[in-house]
Design a protein around this motif. Structure first.
Motif, PDB file in Angstrom:
ATOM      1  N   SER A 156      -4.067  -1.775   2.047  1.00  0.00           N
ATOM      2  CA  SER A 156      -3.777  -0.360   1.566  1.00  0.00           C
ATOM      3  C   SER A 156      -5.041   0.250   0.738  1.00  0.00           C
ATOM      4  CB  SER A 156      -2.478  -0.199   0.810  1.00  0.00           C
ATOM      5  OG  SER A 156      -2.615  -0.718  -0.484  1.00  0.00           O
ATOM      6  N   GLY A 157      -5.774  -0.367   0.208  1.00  0.00           N
ATOM      7  CA  GLY A 157      -6.987  -0.022  -0.368  1.00  0.00           C
ATOM      8  C   GLY A 157      -6.521   0.292  -1.905  1.00  0.00           C
ATOM      9  N   ILE A 158      -5.463   0.328  -2.151  1.00  0.00           N
ATOM     10  CA  ILE A 158      -5.069   0.578  -3.460  1.00  0.00           C
ATOM     11  C   ILE A 158      -5.915   0.048  -4.666  1.00  0.00           C
ATOM     12  CG2 ILE A 158      -3.432  -1.006  -3.985  1.00  0.00           C
ATOM     13  CD1 ILE A 158      -3.362   2.730  -5.258  1.00  0.00           C
ATOM     14  N   GLY A 159      -6.185  -1.444  -4.369  1.00  0.00           N
ATOM     15  CA  GLY A 159      -7.129  -2.029  -5.500  1.00  0.00           C
ATOM     16  C   GLY A 159      -8.414  -1.850  -5.327  1.00  0.00           C
ATOM     17  N   ARG A 160      -8.941  -1.560  -3.964  1.00  0.00           N
ATOM     18  CA  ARG A 160     -10.234  -1.119  -3.803  1.00  0.00           C
ATOM     19  C   ARG A 160     -10.814   0.547  -4.101  1.00  0.00           C
ATOM     20  NH1 ARG A 160     -11.377  -1.072   1.063  1.00  0.00           N
ATOM     21  NH2 ARG A 160      -9.425  -1.628   1.786  1.00  0.00           N
ATOM     22  N   ARG A 161      -9.775   1.217  -4.010  1.00  0.00           N
ATOM     23  CA  ARG A 161      -9.932   2.506  -4.245  1.00  0.00           C
ATOM     24  C   ARG A 161      -9.423   3.191  -5.596  1.00  0.00           C
ATOM     25  NH1 ARG A 161     -11.833   3.805   0.502  1.00  0.00           N
ATOM     26  NH2 ARG A 161     -11.004   2.628   2.362  1.00  0.00           N
ATOM     27  N   PRO A 162     -10.176   2.961  -6.811  1.00  0.00           N
ATOM     28  CA  PRO A 162      -9.514   3.215  -8.045  1.00  0.00           C
ATOM     29  C   PRO A 162      -9.354   4.781  -8.062  1.00  0.00           C
ATOM     30  CG  PRO A 162     -12.003   2.541  -7.996  1.00  0.00           C
ATOM     31  CD  PRO A 162     -11.382   2.326  -6.791  1.00  0.00           C
ATOM     32  N   LEU A 163      -9.952   5.527  -7.611  1.00  0.00           N
ATOM     33  CA  LEU A 163      -9.912   7.042  -7.540  1.00  0.00           C
ATOM     34  C   LEU A 163      -8.555   7.548  -7.269  1.00  0.00           C
ATOM     35  CD1 LEU A 163     -11.250   9.729  -8.249  1.00  0.00           C
ATOM     36  CD2 LEU A 163     -12.029   9.918  -5.834  1.00  0.00           C
ATOM     37  N   ILE A 164      -8.189   6.970  -5.996  1.00  0.00           N
ATOM     38  CA  ILE A 164      -6.697   7.227  -5.597  1.00  0.00           C
ATOM     39  C   ILE A 164      -5.754   6.679  -6.558  1.00  0.00           C
ATOM     40  CG2 ILE A 164      -5.066   6.432  -3.412  1.00  0.00           C
ATOM     41  CD1 ILE A 164      -7.303   6.744  -1.442  1.00  0.00           C
ATOM     42  N   LYS A 165      -5.919   5.318  -6.726  1.00  0.00           N
ATOM     43  CA  LYS A 165      -5.084   4.761  -7.849  1.00  0.00           C
ATOM     44  C   LYS A 165      -4.882   5.549  -9.220  1.00  0.00           C
ATOM     45  CE  LYS A 165      -6.225   1.067  -9.807  1.00  0.00           C
ATOM     46  NZ  LYS A 165      -6.448  -0.546  -9.809  1.00  0.00           N
ATOM     47  N   LEU A 166      -5.956   6.087  -9.611  1.00  0.00           N
ATOM     48  CA  LEU A 166      -6.054   6.877 -10.900  1.00  0.00           C
ATOM     49  C   LEU A 166      -5.289   8.073 -10.739  1.00  0.00           C
ATOM     50  CD1 LEU A 166      -9.293   5.873 -12.546  1.00  0.00           C
ATOM     51  CD2 LEU A 166      -7.222   4.988 -13.073  1.00  0.00           C
ATOM     52  N   THR A 167      -5.648   8.745  -9.565  1.00  0.00           N
ATOM     53  CA  THR A 167      -5.056  10.143  -9.588  1.00  0.00           C
ATOM     54  C   THR A 167      -3.641  10.376  -9.051  1.00  0.00           C
ATOM     55  OG1 THR A 167      -5.944  10.231  -7.111  1.00  0.00           O
ATOM     56  CG2 THR A 167      -7.526  11.463  -8.722  1.00  0.00           C
ATOM     57  N   LEU A 168      -3.155   9.267  -8.270  1.00  0.00           N
ATOM     58  CA  LEU A 168      -1.596   8.925  -7.768  1.00  0.00           C
ATOM     59  C   LEU A 168      -0.794   8.571  -9.064  1.00  0.00           C
ATOM     60  CD1 LEU A 168       0.488   8.668  -5.769  1.00  0.00           C
ATOM     61  CD2 LEU A 168      -0.101   6.374  -5.547  1.00  0.00           C
ATOM     62  N   GLY A 169      -1.434   7.584 -10.001  1.00  0.00           N
ATOM     63  CA  GLY A 169      -0.720   7.518 -11.252  1.00  0.00           C
ATOM     64  C   GLY A 169      -0.427   8.746 -11.977  1.00  0.00           C
ATOM     65  N   GLY A 170      -1.742   9.439 -12.067  1.00  0.00           N
ATOM     66  CA  GLY A 170      -1.421  10.677 -13.073  1.00  0.00           C
ATOM     67  C   GLY A 170      -0.512  11.639 -12.149  1.00  0.00           C
ATOM     68  N   ALA A 171      -0.556  11.863 -10.850  1.00  0.00           N
ATOM     69  CA  ALA A 171       0.100  12.721 -10.301  1.00  0.00           C
ATOM     70  C   ALA A 171       1.771  12.449 -10.751  1.00  0.00           C
ATOM     71  CB  ALA A 171       0.020  12.764  -9.051  1.00  0.00           C
ATOM     72  N   LEU A 172       2.144  10.834 -10.217  1.00  0.00           N
ATOM     73  CA  LEU A 172       3.558  10.679 -10.353  1.00  0.00           C
ATOM     74  C   LEU A 172       4.049  10.601 -11.767  1.00  0.00           C
ATOM     75  CD1 LEU A 172       3.302   7.623  -7.990  1.00  0.00           C
ATOM     76  CD2 LEU A 172       4.458  10.000  -7.703  1.00  0.00           C
ATOM     77  N   GLY A 173       2.767  10.303 -12.677  1.00  0.00           N
ATOM     78  CA  GLY A 173       2.964  10.237 -14.316  1.00  0.00           C
ATOM     79  C   GLY A 173       3.437  11.598 -14.629  1.00  0.00           C
ATOM     80  N   LEU A 174       2.903  12.645 -14.273  1.00  0.00           N
ATOM     81  CA  LEU A 174       3.119  13.958 -14.753  1.00  0.00           C
ATOM     82  C   LEU A 174       4.402  14.558 -14.325  1.00  0.00           C
ATOM     83  CD1 LEU A 174      -0.418  15.744 -14.989  1.00  0.00           C
ATOM     84  CD2 LEU A 174       1.116  15.150 -16.887  1.00  0.00           C
ATOM     85  N   PHE A 175       4.450  14.201 -13.048  1.00  0.00           N
ATOM     86  CA  PHE A 175       5.504  14.881 -12.272  1.00  0.00           C
ATOM     87  C   PHE A 175       6.878  14.663 -12.745  1.00  0.00           C
ATOM     88  CE2 PHE A 175       8.647  15.220  -8.541  1.00  0.00           C
ATOM     89  CZ  PHE A 175       8.226  16.621  -7.939  1.00  0.00           C
TER      90      PHE A 175
END
Length: 361
Positions: A156-175
């Motif tokens: 899925s690339g979640i480990g190799r793509r830290p930008l997606i991981k960080l922004t997804l975590g931020g979006a879900l956390g804030l939501f």
């Protein structure tokens, strides 16, 4: 045979491509199996720049989700409740409601769009077929499943793509914050409000709804009064207080009372009990004078007035709480103390307000 007569079926030869089964002619095969379409590779599969561009697009959507959630939070605390904005074709609407709806909607929308775009541009899109197997797999198979999950996380690339991981975590956390903040509108914590009533020591018993004080001499054997505490009509939340404080007053022959605590908390055979059923809170107001039974009309819970209003039938599990009474210097009935246990139906963590020795709950 006439020239206009239709030809018989057996006279019509079967088409060459028809299939014969058990001597009969099956329907002709009109279509061929086209098979699986040729797999088309996406640009992100072969072009690192396209993959990076898709990654930035997904991250942008997650950032927009965070912006929408922040709009919700800021408008919840900073926008005045009375601010109005005019919207063409809609009319005047409250600004805070508009911002709350748009913020929450965009927060959810861009999380979904980002996840879909991520799956369609960066995650593997080959079809995978898994054979059905026994419900209980072997230990080796279970270990393989864990490995497959780990591989899925890797592909899925979640480990190799830290930008997606960080922004997804931020979006879900804030939501999740708007839903937590929204709990604030449920009002303050109830505290002991559910376990206490308006009754206090020395309060006169007044008739409901006349709110006239009641003298002990006015209560004859077999009579029933529906009563409230004096002054309850002066409260700001009168309906809520009346719903908890309602009491039924009955006079019995003291020799008919089987419970010593009931006799002690009454006055010359006059006893007062909560009118709120301990099942679901319906008013217990049907008194059978011959049997001394109180009946709840909702679900037929029945209480024995001569035995401290214990449950003798129906779904209720607790007896009705008794209000200790006496008389004042003028002969009016008054409360000796508030209810010593919570009135009404049971709820989690309910307890007696002031546990009394020998009192049943």
């Amino acid at each position: 045979m006439s020239d206009n007569a239709p030809a018989r079926t057996e006279d019509v030869p079967a088409p060459e491509h028809a299939v014969t089964l058990a001597g009969t002619t099956a329907a002709p095969t009109l279509f061929e199996n086209p098979g699986m379409p040729v797999h088309v590779h996406r640009m992100a599969d072969s072009d690192p720049r396209a993959a990076k561009r898709a990654e930035r697009q997904v991250a942008t959507m997650f950032v927009l989700s965070m912006v929408g959630t922040l709009v919700f939070l800021v408008s919840y605390f900073a926008v005045d409740l009375d601010d109005v904005v005019h919207i063409p074709f809609i009319g005047d609407t409250l600004l805070q409601n508009l911002l709350l709806g748009c913020g929450l909607g965009f927060g959810m929308l861009f999380i979904g769009l980002g996840a879909v775009h991520w799956a369609k541009t960066l995650m593997p899109d080959e079809e995978v077929v898994e054979e059905r197997h026994d419900l209980r797999s072997s230990d080796e198979t279970r270990a393989d499943a864990v490995a497959v999950l780990a591989e899925g996380g890797e592909t899925s690339g979640i480990g190799r793509r830290p930008l997606i991981k960080l922004t997804l975590g931020g979006a879900l956390g804030l939501f999740g914050l708007p839903f937590i903040v929204g709990l604030r509108d449920l009002g303050p914590m109830p505290g002991d409000w559910l376990s206490t009533t308006f009754w206090e020591t020395g309060m006169r018993l007044v008739s409901d709804p006349e709110l006239a004080p009641i003298k002990a001499s006015d209560v004859t054997i077999g009579s029933v009064f529906h009563v409230m505490p004096e002054g309850i009509d002066q409260t700001d939340d009168v309906l809520e207080q009346q719903a908890k404080a309602a009491v039924i007053l009955i006079r019995l022959d003291p020799t008919d009372i089987k419970n010593s605590k009931e006799l002690d908390w009454g006055y010359e055979g006059i006893v007062a009990y909560s009118k709120i059923c301990t099942h679901v809170g319906c008013p217990v107001g049907l008194y059978e004078q011959q049997t001394h039974h109180l009946l709840c009309p909702c679900h037929q819970s029945t209480f024995d007035v001569t035995d401290d209003c214990k449950v003798i039938f129906g779904p209720a599990h607790r007896r009705l709480p008794q209000l200790a009474i006496s008389v004042d210097d003028e002969g009016y009935l008054v409360a000796r103390q508030p209810f010593q246990e919570a009135v009404g139906p049971s709820f989690p963590e309910r307890g007696q307000r002031h546990p009394v020795k020998g009192q049943s709950s």
